[in-house]
Enzyme design. Structure first.
Site: not given
Ligand code: SDX
Length: 434
Positions: A310, A370
């Site tokens: 998140h 989720d």
């Molecule tokens: C919702 O914003 C809100 O409040 C949203 C929400 C709401 O109520 O409105 O809470 C609802 O959208 C919840 C989130 C649902 N999405 C998912 O579950 C999809 C999977 N999650 C990811 O795509 C991700 O965690 C996000 C999109 C939720 C957050 O992305 P960020 O903040 O841009 O984080 P990032 O992509 O920069 O990740 C940081 C690191 C990265 O690795 P490095 O580049 O540092 O090596 O963490 C890794 C990412 O690759 N990473 C994951 C991951 N999420 C982040 N690796 C594997 N699996 C994951 N799910």
């Protein structure tokens, strides 16, 4: 402005320095007011994805990502989940205070009496293919509401804004249920005024002309909780979309339609559907959970652990904790033999392994709202492609509350970010090509 309420910025290339005010919140993180930065120092700020940017001030919802806290109007989500109901939460988000008994009764009546749709809206559904994703239908039909209510709204009149907010909160379940009915070739079911909000939605989704339908009270309670937990979440992508769209003084129905479109993405509200697809793969494939964990960690693999991570929560999403408990209770009530237990077991195994894995620990990746919500919806008989629709029904009150707050904010102006231009320098059109 005392020194302690400012930051000093020194441009080392020119030696010029400026002081920028620090704005202090009632709770949470202070902000540096950079509105004068460009005029005083000639620079923009650069923050793709807005990780360190506050786009507005708001009093609606507070998140503490480090401690995993969420409050609507100062009330902790755990207490609202235990003691409130979705319509009372709608009133709290819209008005900033919990309603008295009389205020709640009046609000409930207003919402109940706005649940019908103009009959002409039915024809919008028949323009979609039968297999159209219900979120595509929601974007279209909600946007079409602006054609029905456009001329009547003066968005600068608080009464008009509240009527639009009530209409949207009331009509979203009907529009959502009808998108399900249309895609299943079923006749549209009209709302019933004697039913509460969640019961009415289940009635419009699942009742049939041929058999009496009484919503299961266990499912009604679980759905009302899902609505509460998804009602608002500060400046998330879809809410920011609604604010930016509404900042041009666009019709609120068009702004909410834009929010629905943003919510649809799997990185945002579409994750609940993606979680079930991932858990189903795990349960049905020969690969074990570790295989998926390794894929999620592999930079060359686009696969992510859906429902994990998140932007704000670097701790357990408080909503995930609540919904995990409800999921467990609901499945226990259905009996251990039900087909959803395998998904729940796979989710718990995935969670346990991930939470002990250095990759997830070092990146503060925890289950979000989720991760478990989809299993509950599946157990209710809600099809996968309706999960994000239900998220949109719940989040509508958050979207309209932020829209209303923005329109009445004297500091509010049309949102128009700048950029760091990295394109071609000025050049002449080649003469010889004439
Ligand atoms: C919702 O914003 C809100 O409040 C949203 C929400 C709401 O109520 O409105 O809470 C609802 O959208 C919840 C989130 C649902 N999405 C998912 O579950 C999809 C999977 N999650 C990811 O795509 C991700 O965690 C996000 C999109 C939720 C957050 O992305 P960020 O903040 O841009 O984080 P990032 O992509 O920069 O990740 C940081 C690191 C990265 O690795 P490095 O580049 O540092 O090596 O963490 C890794 C990412 O690759 N990473 C994951 C991951 N999420 C982040 N690796 C594997 N699996 C994951 N799910």
């Amino acid at each position: 402005m005392s020194k302690k309420d400012t930051v000093t910025l020194i441009d080392n290339s020119t030696g010029k320095e400026i002081e920028l005010p620090i704005l202090h919140p009632t709770n949470g993180i202070s902000t540096i007011d950079v509105r004068q930065l460009y005029r005083k120092l000639g620079y923009f700020t650069y923050d793709p994805g807005f990780l360190s940017t506050a786009s507005c001030h708001s009093s609606i919802t507070y998140l503490d990502g480090l401690n995993g806290e969420l409050q609507y109007g100062g009330y902790p989500i755990e207490q609202l989940a235990d003691h409130s109901n979705f319509l009372e939460v709608c009133y709290l988000l819209l008005e900033g205070e919990l309603p008295t008994k009389e205020e709640f009764a009046e609000f409930k009546t207003i919402i109940t009496e706005h649940t019908m749709l103009h009959e002409a809206l039915k024809r919008f559904y028949s323009g979609f293919r039968r297999d159209a994703h219900p979120m595509a239908i929601m974007v279209g039909v909600v946007g079409a509401l602006s054609a029905f209510y456009h001329d009547e709204i003066d968005i600068h009149d608080p009464k008009h804004r509240m009527i639009a907010a009530h209409q949207l909160i009331a009509k979203m379940p009907t529009i959502a249920a009808w998108s399900y009915r249309y895609s299943h070739g079923l006749p549209f079911e009209y709302p019933r005024n004697h039913l509460d909000y969640a019961s009415n939605f289940l009635h419009m989704m699942f009742s049939l002309p041929t058999v009496a339908y009484v919503p299961d009270p266990v499912f009604v309670k679980a759905l009302d909780l899902i609505f509460i937990l998804h009602a608002d979440h500060e400046q998330n992508a879809s809410t920011s979309t609604v604010r930016l769209t509404g900042s041009s003084e666009a019709n609120p129905f068009a702004a909410i339609s834009a929010g629905i479109a943003s919510l649809w993405g799997p990185a945002h509200g579409g994750a609940n559907e993606a979680v079930i697809r991932m858990l189903t793969d795990i349960v049905e494939s020969d690969n074990d959970v570790e295989y998926y964990i390794e894929r999620a960690k592999n930079k060359d693999d686009r696969f992510r652990l859906m429902g994990f991570g998140h932007r704000i929560y670097k701790n357990y999403d408080p909503r995930a904790r609540i919904i995990r408990k409800t999921c467990h209770e609901l499945l226990t009530g259905l009996g251990s033999s039900n087909e959803y237990s395998d998904l729940f077991k796979a989710a718990m195994e995935l969670e346990q392994i991930a939470l002990e894995d250095e990759y997830f620990i070092s990146r503060n990746l925890y289950p979000n709202v989720d991760f478990y919500s989809g299993i509950i919806l599946l157990a209710m008989g809600v099809p996968l492609n309706m999960f994000t629709v239900i998220f949109a029904v719940a989040r509508t009150v958050g979207w309209v509350s932020h829209w209303d707050e923005m329109i009445q904010d004297p500091e509010s102006r049309i949102g128009r970010p700048r950029q760091l231009y990295v394109g071609a320098l000025p050049r002449d059109y080649p003469k010889d090509s004439d």
